[in-house]
Write an enzyme that holds these catalytic residues in place. Structure first.
Site, mmCIF file in Angstrom:
data_model
loop_
_atom_site.group_PDB
_atom_site.id
_atom_site.type_symbol
_atom_site.label_atom_id
_atom_site.label_comp_id
_atom_site.label_asym_id
_atom_site.label_seq_id
_atom_site.Cartn_x
_atom_site.Cartn_y
_atom_site.Cartn_z
ATOM 1 N N GLY A 12 -79.549 -48.144 -45.148
ATOM 2 C CA GLY A 12 -79.144 -49.542 -45.412
ATOM 3 C C GLY A 12 -78.596 -50.187 -44.143
ATOM 4 O O GLY A 12 -77.876 -49.540 -43.384
ATOM 5 N N ARG A 73 -86.236 -46.611 -44.965
ATOM 6 C CA ARG A 73 -86.025 -45.252 -45.444
ATOM 7 C C ARG A 73 -87.370 -44.549 -45.264
ATOM 8 O O ARG A 73 -88.418 -45.135 -45.499
ATOM 9 C CB ARG A 73 -85.573 -45.270 -46.901
ATOM 10 C CG ARG A 73 -84.224 -46.016 -47.016
ATOM 11 C CD ARG A 73 -83.436 -45.653 -48.250
ATOM 12 N NE ARG A 73 -82.052 -46.113 -48.115
ATOM 13 C CZ ARG A 73 -81.613 -47.300 -48.547
ATOM 14 N NH1 ARG A 73 -82.417 -48.148 -49.158
ATOM 15 N NH2 ARG A 73 -80.347 -47.625 -48.395
ATOM 16 N N ASP A 104 -75.105 -40.791 -43.805
ATOM 17 C CA ASP A 104 -75.219 -39.329 -43.732
ATOM 18 C C ASP A 104 -76.653 -38.821 -43.897
ATOM 19 O O ASP A 104 -77.022 -37.807 -43.306
ATOM 20 C CB ASP A 104 -74.238 -38.626 -44.684
ATOM 21 C CG ASP A 104 -74.360 -39.107 -46.109
ATOM 22 O OD1 ASP A 104 -75.181 -40.006 -46.382
ATOM 23 O OD2 ASP A 104 -73.618 -38.583 -46.968
ATOM 24 N N THR A 126 -72.700 -48.084 -41.887
ATOM 25 C CA THR A 126 -72.891 -48.350 -43.321
ATOM 26 C C THR A 126 -71.673 -49.117 -43.824
ATOM 27 O O THR A 126 -70.553 -48.831 -43.407
ATOM 28 C CB THR A 126 -73.063 -47.050 -44.158
ATOM 29 O OG1 THR A 126 -72.866 -47.377 -45.547
ATOM 30 C CG2 THR A 126 -72.080 -45.954 -43.809
ATOM 31 N N ASP A 128 -70.376 -48.839 -46.606
ATOM 32 C CA ASP A 128 -69.678 -48.093 -47.662
ATOM 33 C C ASP A 128 -68.450 -47.304 -47.186
ATOM 34 O O ASP A 128 -67.634 -46.896 -48.002
ATOM 35 C CB ASP A 128 -70.633 -47.099 -48.335
ATOM 36 C CG ASP A 128 -71.867 -47.774 -48.905
ATOM 37 O OD1 ASP A 128 -71.789 -48.968 -49.227
ATOM 38 O OD2 ASP A 128 -72.911 -47.098 -49.026
ATOM 39 N N ASP A 130 -68.424 -44.312 -46.334
ATOM 40 C CA ASP A 130 -68.465 -43.054 -47.092
ATOM 41 C C ASP A 130 -68.933 -41.870 -46.246
ATOM 42 O O ASP A 130 -69.462 -40.895 -46.781
ATOM 43 C CB ASP A 130 -69.365 -43.222 -48.330
ATOM 44 C CG ASP A 130 -70.807 -43.562 -47.953
ATOM 45 O OD1 ASP A 130 -71.077 -43.875 -46.776
ATOM 46 O OD2 ASP A 130 -71.674 -43.511 -48.847
ATOM 47 N N ARG A 172 -72.009 -47.745 -52.981
ATOM 48 C CA ARG A 172 -72.766 -46.596 -53.516
ATOM 49 C C ARG A 172 -71.856 -45.809 -54.447
ATOM 50 O O ARG A 172 -71.383 -46.372 -55.424
ATOM 51 C CB ARG A 172 -73.306 -45.733 -52.376
ATOM 52 C CG ARG A 172 -74.586 -44.998 -52.745
ATOM 53 C CD ARG A 172 -75.128 -44.197 -51.596
ATOM 54 N NE ARG A 172 -75.743 -45.011 -50.564
ATOM 55 C CZ ARG A 172 -77.016 -45.395 -50.545
ATOM 56 N NH1 ARG A 172 -77.815 -44.997 -51.511
ATOM 57 N NH2 ARG A 172 -77.498 -46.123 -49.581
HETATM 58 P P1 ADP Z 1 -78.224 -43.309 -45.098
HETATM 59 O O1 ADP Z 1 -78.543 -42.840 -43.720
HETATM 60 O O2 ADP Z 1 -77.663 -44.698 -45.144
HETATM 61 O O3 ADP Z 1 -77.432 -42.305 -45.881
HETATM 62 P P2 ADP Z 1 -80.623 -42.548 -46.537
HETATM 63 O O4 ADP Z 1 -79.946 -41.460 -47.314
HETATM 64 O O5 ADP Z 1 -81.573 -43.431 -47.239
HETATM 65 O O6 ADP Z 1 -79.583 -43.546 -45.861
HETATM 66 O O7 ADP Z 1 -81.340 -41.849 -45.305
HETATM 67 C C1 ADP Z 1 -82.053 -42.597 -44.353
HETATM 68 C C2 ADP Z 1 -83.195 -41.780 -43.859
HETATM 69 O O8 ADP Z 1 -82.711 -40.554 -43.259
HETATM 70 C C3 ADP Z 1 -84.153 -41.284 -44.936
HETATM 71 O O9 ADP Z 1 -85.104 -42.234 -45.290
HETATM 72 C C4 ADP Z 1 -84.803 -40.085 -44.266
HETATM 73 O O10 ADP Z 1 -85.780 -40.503 -43.342
HETATM 74 C C5 ADP Z 1 -83.635 -39.502 -43.498
HETATM 75 N N1 ADP Z 1 -83.004 -38.448 -44.316
HETATM 76 C C6 ADP Z 1 -82.291 -38.613 -45.436
HETATM 77 N N2 ADP Z 1 -81.888 -37.451 -45.964
HETATM 78 C C7 ADP Z 1 -82.364 -36.503 -45.150
HETATM 79 C C8 ADP Z 1 -82.306 -35.075 -45.156
HETATM 80 N N3 ADP Z 1 -81.657 -34.403 -46.096
HETATM 81 N N4 ADP Z 1 -82.913 -34.421 -44.149
HETATM 82 C C9 ADP Z 1 -83.559 -35.086 -43.180
HETATM 83 N N5 ADP Z 1 -83.656 -36.429 -43.135
HETATM 84 C C10 ADP Z 1 -83.076 -37.142 -44.096
HETATM 85 O O1 F6P Z 2 -75.314 -47.948 -48.421
HETATM 86 C C1 F6P Z 2 -75.212 -49.352 -48.402
HETATM 87 C C2 F6P Z 2 -75.594 -49.920 -49.742
HETATM 88 O O2 F6P Z 2 -75.513 -51.340 -49.652
HETATM 89 C C3 F6P Z 2 -74.778 -49.410 -50.928
HETATM 90 O O3 F6P Z 2 -73.500 -50.011 -51.016
HETATM 91 C C4 F6P Z 2 -75.704 -49.738 -52.072
HETATM 92 O O4 F6P Z 2 -75.481 -48.846 -53.137
HETATM 93 C C5 F6P Z 2 -77.075 -49.505 -51.474
HETATM 94 O O5 F6P Z 2 -76.926 -49.580 -50.068
HETATM 95 C C6 F6P Z 2 -78.107 -50.517 -51.906
HETATM 96 O O6 F6P Z 2 -79.316 -50.132 -51.353
HETATM 97 P P1 F6P Z 2 -80.628 -51.072 -51.340
HETATM 98 O O7 F6P Z 2 -80.520 -51.964 -50.143
HETATM 99 O O8 F6P Z 2 -81.730 -50.091 -51.229
HETATM 100 O O9 F6P Z 2 -80.625 -51.863 -52.595
#
Ligand code: ADP
Ligand code: F6P
Length: 320
Positions: A12, A73, A104, A126, A128, A130, A172
């Site tokens: 995000g 993503r 994360d 982010t 959040d 978090d 989130r």
């Molecule tokens: P955020 O980084 O905000 O937590 P996501 O969880 O959507 O957002 O992760 C962003 C991108 O990071 C994912 O689309 C993927 O490409 C990569 N990613 C997420 N989880 C993993 C994982 N467990 N191992 C490797 N890459 C990951």
């Molecule tokens: O992680 C940032 C965030 O805005 C969260 O607060 C929310 O749950 C999520 O992303 C929304 O994701 P999307 O943009 O995919 O609707």
């Protein structure tokens, strides 16, 4: 020292991501590196959608919300197969280090890529807040300020109509935005996943306050609770007060970053470049005791983040 580095924004978006890109680009160039922008997070890494940046590429971006590198993503990067493809693309493009701005999930990808020999540095971006190993994530302050301004507006109409407004904020699974914004707008209650809540108790306090002359109420709900409309309906049934729900949604993710977000983004971006300059990878940059620091990526992800229970308590003790 990494001679050619890349930077990407992933997951995000968050206000202040552009300020990180600016800092990494300018500092990297000053230190004699070549700096490449990677579009749409890991998607751009896998497809080779990269471009070389100079000082002027990042002119006028520090005040812009969103991310001019775009974000995405990328499910493919969750598997080692995808990560290997990313590694091969780094080799092909001559990228020796990558700054990954995201949450994360993005850091897990950065850890996997680091394990193959590409120095990756995670910078927390982010709204959040978090991420376990840092007190602060870029975008958090701007999002809270936006939510506060929106709720102040909602408060005007809530007051005019003697209503109860139930407002859902983002985060989130986390309630950091909810608690701080709840205090800032003077909410009567904040409902999060981290703390148990009792709607009967909230309704009872509202009725008492109403008897004492209070005419309107604000309840802030963290999105992770997932029941905002049910909560509003039950509060209306229990108190007899007309209730309205507002889901603030993505408005919280946009807008020009605050001073705090711009400054910390710049500091953290600079710190990431210093690590790459020393040939160090597999680290997360964060804030600890108010200072920018870095920590081993896997160790950082394994940490448990304490909730702001004291602040939650203070919110409750000052709500009515
Ligand atoms: P955020 O980084 O905000 O937590 P996501 O969880 O959507 O957002 O992760 C962003 C991108 O990071 C994912 O689309 C993927 O490409 C990569 N990613 C997420 N989880 C993993 C994982 N467990 N191992 C490797 N890459 C990951
Ligand atoms: O992680 C940032 C965030 O805005 C969260 O607060 C929310 O749950 C999520 O992303 C929304 O994701 P999307 O943009 O995919 O609707």
């Amino acid at each position: 020292m990494a001679r050619r580095i890349g930077i990407l924004t992933s997951g995000g978006d968050a206000p202040g991501m552009n300020a990180v890109v600016r800092a990494v680009t300018r500092a990297g160039l000053q230190k004699g590196m070549e700096v490449y922008g990677i579009r749409r997070g890991y998607v751009g890494l896998l497809t080779g959608d990269v471009f070389e940046m100079d000082e002027r590429t990042v002119s006028g971006v520090i005040q812009r919300g969103g991310t001019f590198l775009y974000t995405a993503r990328c499910p493919e990067f969750r598997d080692m197969e995808g990560v290997k493809k990313g590694y091969e693309m780094c080799k092909k493009l001559g990228l020796e280090g990558i700054v990954v701005v995201g949450g994360d999930g993005s850091f897990r990808g950065a850890g996997d890529l680091s394990s193959l020999g590409i120095n990756c540095i995670g910078v927390p971006g982010t709204i959040d807040n978090d991420i376990q190993c840092t007190e602060y994530t870029i975008g958090y302050d701007t999002a809270m300020n936006t939510a506060m301004e929106m709720i102040d507006k909602i408060c005007d109409t809530t007051q005019s109509h003697d209503r109860c407004s139930v407002i859902e904020v983002m985060g989130r699974k986390a309630g950091y935005i909810a608690v701080n914004v709840g205090i800032a707008v003077g909410a009567e209650a904040v409902i999060t996943l981290e703390e148990p809540y009792d709607l009967n108790e909230i309704a009872k306090k509202m009725m008492q306050a109403k008897k004492g002359g209070k005419t309107h109420f604000l309840i802030v709900v963290a999105e992770g609770v997932g029941q905002t409309d049910v909560i509003a309906r039950e509060i209306q049934e229990m108190t007899g007060m007309e209730s309205r729900v507002t889901v603030l949604g993505h408005v919280q993710r946009g807008g020009s970053p605050t001073v705090r977000d711009r400054v910390l983004a710049t500091e953290m971006g600079y710190h990431a470049v210093e690590l790459l300059e020393q040939g160090i990878g597999n680290r997360i940059v964060g804030l600890k005791d108010g200072k920018v620091y870095d920590i081993d990526l896997q160790e950082g992800l394994a940490m448990k983040k304490p909730f702001i229970n004291r602040r939650f308590e203070i919110m409750n003790m000052t709500a009515f």
